[in-house]
Design a protein around this motif. Sequence first.
Motif, PDB file in Angstrom:
ATOM      1  N   ASN A   1       0.823  -1.220   0.000  1.00 32.26           N
ATOM      2  CA  ASN A   1       0.000   0.000   0.000  1.00 32.26           C
ATOM      3  C   ASN A   1       0.853   1.265   0.000  1.00 32.26           C
ATOM      4  O   ASN A   1       0.490   2.267  -0.630  1.00 32.26           O
ATOM      5  CB  ASN A   1      -0.940  -0.003   1.201  1.00 32.26           C
ATOM      6  CG  ASN A   1      -2.062  -1.016   1.064  1.00 32.26           C
ATOM      7  OD1 ASN A   1      -2.331  -1.507  -0.039  1.00 32.26           O
ATOM      8  ND2 ASN A   1      -2.716  -1.339   2.163  1.00 32.26           N
TER       9      ASN A   1
ATOM     10  N   GLN B   1       2.068   1.638  -3.521  1.00 29.78           N
ATOM     11  CA  GLN B   1       0.927   1.913  -4.397  1.00 29.78           C
ATOM     12  C   GLN B   1       0.461   3.367  -4.270  1.00 29.78           C
ATOM     13  O   GLN B   1       0.038   3.983  -5.252  1.00 29.78           O
ATOM     14  CB  GLN B   1      -0.227   0.955  -4.051  1.00 29.78           C
ATOM     15  CG  GLN B   1      -1.329   0.890  -5.094  1.00 29.78           C
ATOM     16  CD  GLN B   1      -0.955   0.021  -6.276  1.00 29.78           C
ATOM     17  OE1 GLN B   1       0.197  -0.352  -6.451  1.00 29.78           O
ATOM     18  NE2 GLN B   1      -1.926  -0.298  -7.118  1.00 29.78           N
ATOM     19  N   SER B   2       0.597   3.923  -3.076  1.00 27.61           N
ATOM     20  CA  SER B   2       0.144   5.294  -2.847  1.00 27.61           C
ATOM     21  C   SER B   2       1.226   6.334  -3.144  1.00 27.61           C
ATOM     22  O   SER B   2       1.000   7.532  -2.957  1.00 27.61           O
ATOM     23  CB  SER B   2      -0.322   5.446  -1.399  1.00 27.61           C
ATOM     24  OG  SER B   2       0.769   5.282  -0.509  1.00 27.61           O
TER      25      SER B   2
END
Length: 484
Positions: free
Chosen positions: A248, A251-252
Amino acid sequence: MTTEKNKLTTSWGAPVGDNQNSMTAGARGPTLIQDVHLLEKLAHFNRERVPERVVHAKGAGAHGYFEVTNDVTPYTKAAFLSEVGKRTPLFVRFSTVAGENGSADTVRDPRGFAVKFYTEEGNYDLVGNNTPVFFIRDAIKFPDFIHTQKRHPQTHLKNPNAVWDFWSLSPESLHQVTILMSDRGIPATLRHMHGFGSHTFKWVNAAGDGVWVKYHFKTEQGIQNLAPDVAAQIAGDNPDYHTEDLFNAIQSGNYPSWKLCVQIMPLEDANTYRFDPFDVTKVWSQKDYPLIEVGRMVLDRNPENYFAEVEQATFSPGTLVPGIDVSPDKMLQGRLFAYHDAHRYRVGANHQALPINRARSEVNHYQRDGQMRFDNNGGGSVYYEPNSFGGPAETPENKPAAYEVSGQADSVAYDRDDHYTQAGDLYRLLSEEERSRLVQTIVGAMQPVEKDEIKLRQIGHFYKADPEYGRRIAEGLGLPVPEQ
């Protein structure tokens, strides 16, 4: 409308007419063995799991790059370190050590920290942990040590008797045990921990001059750890917490990064330093050999497929490039064989040709055949060496630098056996709150041990490291401090 791109086929490329119903003799069957599509699907499904790693089975990975930020050419001729600003693509795999593939991420365990640099001279693997030392210093003890971390052959349960019996009979483990039982034994995330090459390696420059070197990856996110009760709750609620957090974050766009530094030791110092510099249960004082910045590692891309990249990624400390070599570290020497051999067993003889492991530079050798050979297998080119047909030939300038060895062939221990000074120094560096948590963790881990003999032997090691260390653990276990 079905296009060629989205047309379902068999593994050999033939179009599939029905993927919902197997071929049967009439509506009720039985199923026909001539349904080769069904047979191939079931047979492949049975083989979708390669054997899991014996250690480091549970892991997460990511792609990124390494950028040189300081000139280290006086120490090494490695091409990927040759100029400030140079970037090299890489892949990193983080892992727990003892647990199985489905185990929880937030257990108290060292973390594997393996980096594959795709350099212009071939791949370079730096395969370490999030600790600068290890439990043992000779590879001949490794299978026995890992057996103690696995499950009892009768109960199939973790066995604290085996764990502490082995550690108490292997006092060289004390330094790593102290780190493991400290706050750093459970990192908050994979992004919030340091990484280390752990072993001593050798760098050689363009003039052929060598130095001993140790690697330190310093997290730029800062060190953060989990309290045991929080870690236990997360393990139950989300056993893949670290894996999810890393994915995450990338991904961010919150790309994790580490600063790589090294310690450099002149070759001749190895004979006079107060600790054996090749003993992986010891560190070099940063007052004696200060950290020198090398560059920065950034992880900025998640895998597209976990199995193809994270699970099939293979690392070995024997995957070296010119300018970087090994040392007489006995644990490292054993890993040079064991890691490559584990990959040959687990993934196959041609594991280096898989996309995640394949070098970005030209690969030319005379290795042929083997299971799952999926390239052109050398075609019709010459397949032996030496030859008279212009095949790939050795380049003498890339021979590893020589170093002097002496002595009789024998089973010999390291000649310096101070297992207590560095563990005691670490204990004394901790704050009172950190010491209390360390003692509480050790007491809790040792309470299930059935034999007082084992507990007393281990308490003796803690006492030799620091009398307060030993006394507090003895009091916590309700046992006397052994007479020294």
